[in-house]
Design a protein around this motif. Structure first.
Motif, mmCIF file in Angstrom:
data_model
loop_
_atom_site.group_PDB
_atom_site.id
_atom_site.type_symbol
_atom_site.label_atom_id
_atom_site.label_comp_id
_atom_site.label_asym_id
_atom_site.label_seq_id
_atom_site.Cartn_x
_atom_site.Cartn_y
_atom_site.Cartn_z
ATOM 1 N N GLY A 107 83.481 30.901 -41.577
ATOM 2 C CA GLY A 107 83.665 29.816 -40.628
ATOM 3 C C GLY A 107 82.316 29.229 -40.257
ATOM 4 N N TRP A 108 82.306 27.993 -39.828
ATOM 5 C CA TRP A 108 81.044 27.329 -39.481
ATOM 6 C C TRP A 108 80.295 28.090 -38.399
ATOM 7 N N TRP A 109 81.003 28.776 -37.518
ATOM 8 C CA TRP A 109 80.390 29.482 -36.396
ATOM 9 C C TRP A 109 79.657 30.746 -36.816
ATOM 10 N N GLN A 110 79.834 31.196 -38.065
ATOM 11 C CA GLN A 110 79.178 32.419 -38.514
ATOM 12 C C GLN A 110 77.765 32.175 -39.026
ATOM 13 N N SER A 111 77.328 30.916 -39.044
ATOM 14 C CA SER A 111 76.013 30.598 -39.588
ATOM 15 C C SER A 111 74.904 30.589 -38.538
ATOM 16 N N PHE A 112 75.222 30.817 -37.279
ATOM 17 C CA PHE A 112 74.211 30.771 -36.235
ATOM 18 C C PHE A 112 73.309 31.999 -36.295
ATOM 19 N N SER A 113 72.010 31.781 -36.024
ATOM 20 C CA SER A 113 71.055 32.888 -36.119
ATOM 21 C C SER A 113 71.248 33.896 -34.992
ATOM 22 N N VAL A 114 71.639 33.423 -33.810
ATOM 23 C CA VAL A 114 71.949 34.329 -32.710
ATOM 24 C C VAL A 114 73.463 34.485 -32.694
ATOM 25 N N PRO A 115 73.965 35.679 -33.009
ATOM 26 C CA PRO A 115 75.421 35.856 -33.107
ATOM 27 C C PRO A 115 76.136 35.464 -31.813
ATOM 28 N N LEU A 116 77.270 34.818 -31.953
ATOM 29 C CA LEU A 116 78.080 34.452 -30.803
ATOM 30 C C LEU A 116 78.866 35.673 -30.352
ATOM 31 N N GLN A 117 78.813 35.964 -29.050
ATOM 32 C CA GLN A 117 79.562 37.111 -28.541
ATOM 33 C C GLN A 117 81.062 36.863 -28.606
ATOM 34 N N SER A 171 65.106 27.464 -29.102
ATOM 35 C CA SER A 171 65.825 27.235 -30.360
ATOM 36 C C SER A 171 67.242 27.812 -30.291
ATOM 37 N N ALA A 172 67.384 28.959 -29.630
ATOM 38 C CA ALA A 172 68.710 29.576 -29.485
ATOM 39 C C ALA A 172 69.579 28.748 -28.539
ATOM 40 N N ILE A 173 68.980 28.182 -27.506
ATOM 41 C CA ILE A 173 69.730 27.319 -26.589
ATOM 42 C C ILE A 173 70.243 26.094 -27.341
ATOM 43 N N GLU A 174 69.396 25.521 -28.180
ATOM 44 C CA GLU A 174 69.820 24.346 -28.950
ATOM 45 C C GLU A 174 70.937 24.705 -29.942
ATOM 46 N N GLU A 175 70.906 25.926 -30.473
ATOM 47 C CA GLU A 175 72.014 26.380 -31.324
ATOM 48 C C GLU A 175 73.307 26.450 -30.533
ATOM 49 N N ARG A 176 73.234 26.926 -29.294
ATOM 50 C CA ARG A 176 74.421 27.006 -28.432
ATOM 51 C C ARG A 176 74.963 25.611 -28.131
#
Length: 172
Positions: free
Chosen positions: A59-69, A115-120
């Motif tokens: 899924g598109w959400w699995q590509s983030f460097s900081v894993p989504l809880q 950078s993690a905030i911008e990913e969120r």
């Protein structure tokens, strides 16, 4: 399980993991199981093969460097036909503006890197695309009135967020 494992020349634990969904099925697994269970209908076999192929896609959400809880919920949300959301402390992510999301994460403890905030922020805006698709999910949101009075990011950010909530409330 043991009989199927014997026919497929694999371990019973593999068959058990396939049956319980702990392991995805390969195309070969699906083909062999269709043969074993006598699934002769070509359309049904192809449907099962398609499911096996799609199950391997990320899924598109699995590509983030900081894993989504909340990764599992994002996946379910993408397929939902109806969503009921209650929040008592913040505006729900599906209707947050980018600046509200950013302000929310800037106040978090511990604070994420920029950078993690911008990913969120990107993750939230990507999730929101389900509201604009041809057949969007039915969306019911209840928020505590305190959310509207809790300043997040200053007056401009809150004005923008409240305007967004009004706009979203006009959806069918």
């Amino acid at each position: 399980v043991e009989a199927v494992a014997g026919e497929l020349l694999c371990s019973p634990s593999k068959v058990s993991r396939l049956e319980t969904g702990q392991r995805g099925a390969t195309l070969r697994d699906v083909r062999d199981l269709c043969n074993l269970y006598g699934v002769a209908d070509t359309a049904e076999r192809e449907h099962l093969m398609t499911l096996a192929r799609e199950g391997k896609q990320q899924g598109w959400w699995q590509s983030f460097s900081v894993p989504l809880q909340h990764m599992i919920y994002v996946g379910l949300e993408q397929e939902a036909v109806s969503l009921s959301i209650f929040h008592s402390s913040v505006v729900p992510g599906l209707v947050q503006t980018a600046d509200y999301t950013r302000a929310l994460h800037e106040r978090a403890v511990p604070r994420l890197e920029d950078s993690a905030i911008e990913e969120r922020v990107k993750e939230r805006s990507t999730r929101q695309l389900i509201l604009d698709r041809d057949n969007p999910p039915r969306l019911e949101i209840i928020i505590d009135e305190a959310v509207l009075h809790r300043p997040m990011g200053g007056p401009f950010v809150m004005r923008e967020q409240l305007t967004r909530l009004l706009k979203e409330s006009e959806r069918p």
